[in-house]
Design an enzyme around this catalytic site. Structure first.
Site, mmCIF file in Angstrom:
data_model
loop_
_atom_site.group_PDB
_atom_site.id
_atom_site.type_symbol
_atom_site.label_atom_id
_atom_site.label_comp_id
_atom_site.label_asym_id
_atom_site.label_seq_id
_atom_site.Cartn_x
_atom_site.Cartn_y
_atom_site.Cartn_z
ATOM 1 N N ASP A 146 -7.269 -5.169 -0.032
ATOM 2 C CA ASP A 146 -8.450 -6.497 -1.348
ATOM 3 C C ASP A 146 -7.888 -7.492 -0.909
ATOM 4 O O ASP A 146 -8.716 -8.721 -1.582
ATOM 5 C CB ASP A 146 -8.258 -5.734 -2.142
ATOM 6 C CG ASP A 146 -8.157 -4.371 -2.596
ATOM 7 O OD1 ASP A 146 -9.360 -4.154 -2.492
ATOM 8 O OD2 ASP A 146 -7.651 -3.740 -2.978
ATOM 9 N N HIS A 204 0.865 -1.394 -0.282
ATOM 10 C CA HIS A 204 -0.269 0.379 0.165
ATOM 11 C C HIS A 204 0.904 1.063 -0.311
ATOM 12 O O HIS A 204 2.057 1.206 0.789
ATOM 13 C CB HIS A 204 -0.612 0.013 1.014
ATOM 14 C CG HIS A 204 -2.115 0.998 1.059
ATOM 15 N ND1 HIS A 204 -1.510 2.681 1.635
ATOM 16 C CD2 HIS A 204 -2.998 0.693 0.859
ATOM 17 C CE1 HIS A 204 -3.217 2.643 0.523
ATOM 18 N NE2 HIS A 204 -4.008 1.907 0.936
#
Ligand code: CMC
Length: 462
Positions: free
Chosen positions: A374, A317
């Site tokens: 996700d 991320h």
């Protein structure tokens, strides 16, 4: 006489360039985040900043979402996301994001009634669905349908700076309610089944599930655990400060385009596999591992050897350098949903094995690559019966209140300007076309004076 206290001098940072030193005002957020205000940098020095991917660039001050990527903290309007996921409904969180505070009992009922009132889409719009090819990706359909709303509700088509607050709130509510219907209709279209219309007796998530999986002849049997899981997933996706799609919404909105067009741009940005589209990519990656017969260890080695060409989707991320707090909650929810629904999904085993291996591997730990939002969400969606092509649509459904809140906040900020970054030009310096670079016929041939024709002297033929 009492001494008057002199206010502390505002803090500044200094930049020295070619012998000249300038002061950069320091901005400190409520959580002590530091920024250097460079608004006058070009005026004072002639230079601009260069920051690929905006790793060090703040685009606005915002009071919506706080995120600490080092500590794994995420709060909406000050409330920890863990608390909201455990105790609130998605529609309450949407209200919080858009209005800045939790609704009281009366406001909750009023918001719920408004969402019901706007849940249908114009019947003419339902014909649009038929024109898309059979295998159209639902994200393309979603963004096209959202921008089409501005043709049905043109009153907001010009984003006027003094548009009354009520008109904006009305459009926001309409969008919140209709996106759910559009999302469910796009799924029905993709499987060739008749649309199921929204029902006023059902709450937001149950209503969505009924439109997705019910049919005109058989209503969907609503399972409370499934509804709860959907509430949690939507809440966890509801906002994430200045991510790629939210920045797209703000940037497009800065040209003063209407709310529907700005959100449609956000949907397109979200579709990308590095952003919201990663949830579909995770399932495709797990499918590939299973069908290829490769071991998880071999797959991890492939990722490491590929030098960034093969990614471990659902990992890494831009802001989190630790475990994504949303992924922690989703992992627990995933466990619960699969147990309650008695689903035995091989994909979960592969995902768990992948995580365990990556978490012990120097390649991932040295780069701070942890599971993100996700990684496990797709496994829950699969268990509920949502196909992988719809995963990013689910993300968009959750992210909508965040996009609306950010669009509204930007619009209400008197400093909100047309967003127009600078660049550093690196192309050729001034040059001129060579004769061989000019297409024949494009440049007029030089004018040649016609010579008077000399008539031969003699008898005329005429
Ligand atoms: N698998 C393998 N290597 C990775 C991954 C990954 N998922 N993510 C980053 N790396 C490597 C990358 O190759 C680079 O290695 P090196 O230093 O040797 O060049 C290093 O880690 C740093 O990566 P980066 O691309 O500079 O980091 P970034 O901050 O630009 O990228 C990211 C963030 C999310 C785009 C990236 O981690 C990624 O592509 N992840 C996979 C896609 C994904 O899951 N996206 C969903 C993000 S969460 C949902 C959302 O909010 O959008």
């Amino acid at each position: 006489m009492a001494k008057t206290k002199t206010p502390p001098k505002p803090e500044v940072a200094q930049l020295t360039f070619r012998g000249q030193t300038i002061d950069l005002p320091v901005i400190i957020g409520t959580e002590n985040e530091i920024a250097f205000n460079i608004s006058n940098l070009r005026k004072q020095t002639g230079g601009v900043t260069l920051d690929y991917g905006y790793l060090n660039t703040g685009s606005c001050e915002s009071s919506i979402t706080y995120l600490d990527g080092e500590k794994g903290v995420l709060r909406y309007r000050g409330y920890p996301v863990e608390e909201l996921a455990a105790k609130s409904r998605f529609t309450e969180v949407a209200y919080l994001l858009i209005n800045g505070r939790m609704p009281d009992t009366k406001e909750r009922a009023g918001w719920s009634a408004l969402l019901n009132q706007h849940s249908m889409i114009h019947e003419d719009m339902s014909y649009f669905f038929r024109q898309f090819p059979e295998h159209a990706h639902p994200m393309a359909v979603l963004s096209a349908m959202v921008v089409s709303l501005s043709t049905f509700y043109p009153e907001l088509s010009q984003h006027r700076p003094n548009e009354p607050e009520e008109a904006i709130n009305f459009a926001a509510t309409r969008l919140m309610s209709k996106l759910r219907t559009i999302a469910a209709f796009s799924y029905k279209k993709s499987i060739g089944e008749p649309f199921v219309y929204p029902r006023h007796d059902l709450k937001y998530c149950a209503n969505f599930l009924n439109m997705m999986f019910g049919s005109p002849v058989c209503p969907y049997e609503i399972h409370p655990e499934v509804v709860k899981a959907l509430e949690v997933l939507l809440i966890l996706h509801a906002d994430h400060e200045q991510n790629c799609s939210t920045s797209a919404v703000r940037l497009v909105g800065s040209a003063r385009v209407n709310l529907y067009a700005s959100i449609s741009a956000g949907i397109c940005a979200l579709w990308g596999p590095l952003h919201g589209g990663a949830n579909q990519m995770v399932i495709e990656m797990l499918e590939d591992i299973i069908s290829s017969g490769k071991s998880v260890k071999e797959y991890v080695e492939d990722v490491k050897c590929s030098r960034g060409k093969t990614l471990l989707y659902g990992f890494g991320h831009r802001v989190y350098k630790t475990y994504d707090p949303r992924a922690k909650i989703i992992k627990k929810t995933c466990d619960r949903v699969l147990k309650t629904l008695k689903v035995n999904d091989r994909m979960l085993d592969v995902a768990l094995e992948l995580e365990a291996l990556a978490m012990q591997d120097e390649y991932f730990t040295s780069r701070n690559l942890y599971p993100n939002v996700d990684f496990y969400s797709g496994i829950i969606y699969r268990a509920i019966g949502i196909p992988k092509e719809m995963f990013t649509v689910m993300f968009a459904l959750g992210r909508l209140p965040g996009w609306i809140a950010q669009w509204k906040e930007a619009r209400e900020d008197p400093r909100f300007k047309l967003q127009r970054p600078r660049q550093i030009y690196t192309g050729p310096t001034k040059r001129h076309l060579l004769p061989e670079e000019v297409s024949t016929g494009l440049v007029k041939a030089p004018r040649v004076r016609r010579q008077p024709t000399i008539q031969p002297i003699g008898p005329s033929n005429s």
